[in-house]
Scaffold this motif. Structure first.
Motif, PDB file in Angstrom:
ATOM      1  N   ASP A  18       0.817  -1.212   0.000  1.00  0.00           N
ATOM      2  CA  ASP A  18       0.000   0.000   0.000  1.00  0.00           C
ATOM      3  C   ASP A  18       0.855   1.269   0.000  1.00  0.00           C
ATOM      4  N   GLN A  19       1.883   1.301  -0.802  1.00  0.00           N
ATOM      5  CA  GLN A  19       2.778   2.444  -0.966  1.00  0.00           C
ATOM      6  C   GLN A  19       3.528   2.791   0.310  1.00  0.00           C
ATOM      7  N   ILE A  20       3.656   1.858   1.222  1.00  0.00           N
ATOM      8  CA  ILE A  20       4.424   2.057   2.446  1.00  0.00           C
ATOM      9  C   ILE A  20       5.444   0.931   2.559  1.00  0.00           C
ATOM     10  N   THR A  21       6.685   1.279   2.851  1.00  0.00           N
ATOM     11  CA  THR A  21       7.696   0.275   3.131  1.00  0.00           C
ATOM     12  C   THR A  21       7.644   0.004   4.627  1.00  0.00           C
TER      13      THR A  21
ATOM     14  N   LEU B  78       1.148   8.554   3.529  1.00  0.00           N
ATOM     15  CA  LEU B  78       0.007   7.858   2.935  1.00  0.00           C
ATOM     16  C   LEU B  78      -1.277   8.640   3.192  1.00  0.00           C
ATOM     17  N   GLU B  79      -1.419   9.194   4.386  1.00  0.00           N
ATOM     18  CA  GLU B  79      -2.609   9.980   4.712  1.00  0.00           C
ATOM     19  C   GLU B  79      -2.694  11.224   3.831  1.00  0.00           C
ATOM     20  N   MET B  80      -1.564  11.861   3.572  1.00  0.00           N
ATOM     21  CA  MET B  80      -1.544  13.032   2.701  1.00  0.00           C
ATOM     22  C   MET B  80      -1.946  12.659   1.273  1.00  0.00           C
ATOM     23  N   LEU B  81      -1.501  11.500   0.790  1.00  0.00           N
ATOM     24  CA  LEU B  81      -1.891  11.044  -0.542  1.00  0.00           C
ATOM     25  C   LEU B  81      -3.402  10.836  -0.626  1.00  0.00           C
ATOM     26  N   LYS B  82      -3.983  10.253   0.412  1.00  0.00           N
ATOM     27  CA  LYS B  82      -5.429  10.031   0.416  1.00  0.00           C
ATOM     28  C   LYS B  82      -6.186  11.349   0.404  1.00  0.00           C
ATOM     29  N   LEU B  83      -5.714  12.306   1.208  1.00  0.00           N
ATOM     30  CA  LEU B  83      -6.379  13.607   1.255  1.00  0.00           C
ATOM     31  C   LEU B  83      -6.272  14.338  -0.077  1.00  0.00           C
TER      32      LEU B  83
ATOM     33  N   LYS C 114     -14.340  13.536  -5.187  1.00  0.00           N
ATOM     34  CA  LYS C 114     -14.781  12.571  -4.182  1.00  0.00           C
ATOM     35  C   LYS C 114     -14.885  11.181  -4.802  1.00  0.00           C
ATOM     36  N   THR C 115     -14.620  10.166  -4.000  1.00  0.00           N
ATOM     37  CA  THR C 115     -14.677   8.788  -4.455  1.00  0.00           C
ATOM     38  C   THR C 115     -16.114   8.395  -4.772  1.00  0.00           C
ATOM     39  N   GLY C 116     -16.311   7.747  -5.913  1.00  0.00           N
ATOM     40  CA  GLY C 116     -17.615   7.252  -6.293  1.00  0.00           C
ATOM     41  C   GLY C 116     -18.507   8.269  -6.978  1.00  0.00           C
ATOM     42  N   VAL C 117     -18.017   9.479  -7.218  1.00  0.00           N
ATOM     43  CA  VAL C 117     -18.846  10.505  -7.845  1.00  0.00           C
ATOM     44  C   VAL C 117     -18.957  10.252  -9.337  1.00  0.00           C
TER      45      VAL C 117
END
Length: 129
Positions: free
Chosen positions: A52-55, A89-94, A101-104
């Motif tokens: 998930d893009q995290i090492t 990862l949180e910054m990427l999601k934001l 928005k997801t699902g729009v």
């Protein structure tokens, strides 16, 4: 215990097949060396894997007999992943949510018109100054 079975037992991957694929793509290392799915792990080994893009970096404390419950996972591993990785990862999601928005789905005709109005408002303000 095999590395694929260990990562499955401590609930980092949902299936052993997913761990096997990660090993084949060289995403899993044990003590700095790329690991095949059959690589044996022992207490004290340092396992690094990319998910998930995290090492993520973990230290093997003990080897479980079977897949363990989520509450018991900390008995078998020590998580040494830096906190900056999770913050990134949180910054990427934001950033993704900010754009759309997801699902729009696709932009609507109204969205397009709003964008065009915004661009023309911006252009007229530049010319006045």
């Amino acid at each position: 215990m095999r590395i694929d079975k260990y990562l499955w037992c401590v609930r980092y991957y949902k299936t052993r097949n997913m761990v096997t694929e990660a090993c084949k793509k060289n995403h899993v290392t044990v003590n700095g060396q790329v690991a095949k799915p059959s690589k044996e792990v022992f207490p004290g080994d340092k396992v690094t894997f990319r998910k998930d893009q995290i090492t993520q970096i973990i230290t093997v404390l003990d080897v479980p007999a079977n897949r363990v419950g989520a509450k018991l996972v900390d008995m078998y591993r020590k998580d040494e992943t830096p906190a900056e990785s999770f913050a990134h990862l949180e910054m990427l999601k934001l950033a993704k949510e900010h754009y759309r928005k997801t699902g729009v789905g696709r932009p609507t005709k109204k969205d397009r018109r709003d964008l065009e109005d915004f661009e023309t408002d911006f252009d007229t303000n530049d010319e006045i100054e």
